[in-house]
Design a protein around this motif. Sequence first.
Motif, PDB file in Angstrom:
ATOM      1  N   CYS A   8       6.447  10.593  40.771  1.00 12.94           N
ATOM      2  CA  CYS A   8       7.167   9.191  39.886  1.00 12.94           C
ATOM      3  C   CYS A   8       8.118   8.131  40.517  1.00 12.94           C
ATOM      4  O   CYS A   8       8.055   6.945  40.681  1.00 12.94           O
ATOM      5  CB  CYS A   8       8.322   9.676  39.005  1.00 12.94           C
ATOM      6  N   GLU A  12       7.194   4.244  41.266  1.00 12.80           N
ATOM      7  CA  GLU A  12       8.330   3.443  41.110  1.00 12.80           C
ATOM      8  C   GLU A  12       7.404   3.398  39.531  1.00 12.80           C
ATOM      9  O   GLU A  12       7.311   2.871  38.250  1.00 12.80           O
ATOM     10  CB  GLU A  12       8.132   2.539  41.039  1.00 12.80           C
ATOM     11  N   ILE A  13       6.913   4.824  38.717  1.00 15.94           N
ATOM     12  CA  ILE A  13       6.581   5.332  37.215  1.00 15.94           C
ATOM     13  C   ILE A  13       7.828   6.121  36.873  1.00 15.94           C
ATOM     14  O   ILE A  13       7.889   7.027  36.797  1.00 15.94           O
ATOM     15  CB  ILE A  13       4.616   5.978  36.536  1.00 15.94           C
ATOM     16  N   GLU A  14       7.448   6.871  35.392  1.00  6.71           N
ATOM     17  CA  GLU A  14       8.599   7.101  34.511  1.00  6.71           C
ATOM     18  C   GLU A  14       8.119   8.862  34.129  1.00  6.71           C
ATOM     19  O   GLU A  14       8.118   9.803  34.802  1.00  6.71           O
ATOM     20  CB  GLU A  14       8.296   6.931  33.456  1.00  6.71           C
ATOM     21  N   SER A  35      -0.069   2.554  31.519  1.00  7.07           N
ATOM     22  CA  SER A  35       1.107   2.304  32.209  1.00  7.07           C
ATOM     23  C   SER A  35       2.473   1.901  30.818  1.00  7.07           C
ATOM     24  O   SER A  35       4.160   2.402  31.644  1.00  7.07           O
ATOM     25  CB  SER A  35       0.970   0.830  32.786  1.00  7.07           C
ATOM     26  N   GLY A  38       4.631   4.800  30.265  1.00  4.84           N
ATOM     27  CA  GLY A  38       5.182   5.324  31.499  1.00  4.84           C
ATOM     28  C   GLY A  38       3.976   6.326  33.309  1.00  4.84           C
ATOM     29  O   GLY A  38       4.759   6.198  33.384  1.00  4.84           O
ATOM     30  N   LEU A  40       0.582   5.606  34.938  1.00  8.07           N
ATOM     31  CA  LEU A  40      -0.529   5.036  35.959  1.00  8.07           C
ATOM     32  C   LEU A  40      -1.159   4.656  34.889  1.00  8.07           C
ATOM     33  O   LEU A  40      -2.530   5.168  35.694  1.00  8.07           O
ATOM     34  CB  LEU A  40      -0.195   5.524  37.744  1.00  8.07           C
ATOM     35  N   ARG A  66       4.858  -2.731  33.945  1.00 12.81           N
ATOM     36  CA  ARG A  66       4.638  -1.529  35.197  1.00 12.81           C
ATOM     37  C   ARG A  66       4.045  -1.676  36.034  1.00 12.81           C
ATOM     38  O   ARG A  66       3.495  -2.221  36.457  1.00 12.81           O
ATOM     39  CB  ARG A  66       4.855  -0.186  34.257  1.00 12.81           C
TER      40      ARG A  66
END
Length: 337
Positions: A8, A12-14, A35, A38, A40, A66
Amino acid sequence: MTLSTPLCGALEIEYPIVQAPIGSATRPELAAAVSNAGGLGTLAVTWRPPDRAAEFVERTRERTDRPFAVNVVLDPEAKEVATEDHLDAVLDAGVPAVSFSFGDATPYIERVHDGGASVLVTVGSAEEAEVAAKAGADVIVAQGWESGGHVQSEVATLPLVPRVADAVDVPVVAAGGIADGRGVAAVLAAGADGAWLGTRFVATEEAAVENHYRERIVDAEETETLYSELFDIGWKGTPHRVLRNSTTENWEQAGRPAPGDRPSEGETIAEYPGGHPIVRYGDDLPMEGVEGDLEALALYAGQSSGLTEEVQPAADVVEELVAETEARIDQLSQLVQ
């Protein structure tokens, strides 16, 4: 509990959920939906001209702020466009991440980093993972034999993931045989930092496929796939996994003859909008707008099709995956006294 791993932070993902490229089944609506939920989202651009690839990136960016990725296949048998041309197009369009598969990504990693994007590299062995990591890959995708579509490894996911995780110091994403939170939890326990799902995202409302394809995945059992090189017109020499259908059955009944001697080889069985023909044993899937004998086309799917029970919006799939994974990890933690 919040599901978060080093993947993550790297991307830079949730959540550590990645939608696989799934070839022509991808489109901006699907990648953006994943995305925005949350994960990719990923676009496949290998079979699209550079200007079309750039357009796909721009259309996705219009739908999400995102991170998302594009995938570029490196095998020259699979492509008509130079990798450099694809990279120039998508990086100029501002794609946040690029994934490479079916080839050595080493010559291209610096170019992607110079363009401000992260690099994911799909591998089928620990040795390949070491090469990619040393070349500068930010994330390694370990693709197991259970995967649908074209397959890079002869090793199953659970034996492969720990080997790859032990070989590199960057986040590892597990691919192959994952369709629910139990599978995500399993690969996290095996050493992965995230999960890569393809078949599950084909069976979503946003996938660019005809309904017959989605329905076949939902109805399929885990035993209904075939691993072979049968659908090779357009991409020769690479094994792939598909759902069994009339084309695979007739070929097997004929004794699995080699190319040139296969039943009805070269017969036109469907066509794209505009009339471009699709022949039997072509690598074309039943993407949206294709008409003809859809049942006989390459229905790429992994063994996880047996775990895919309904067609849903992609965001709901991500939400369920996260909730199921968190619940399963919580259940497992209670087993430790």
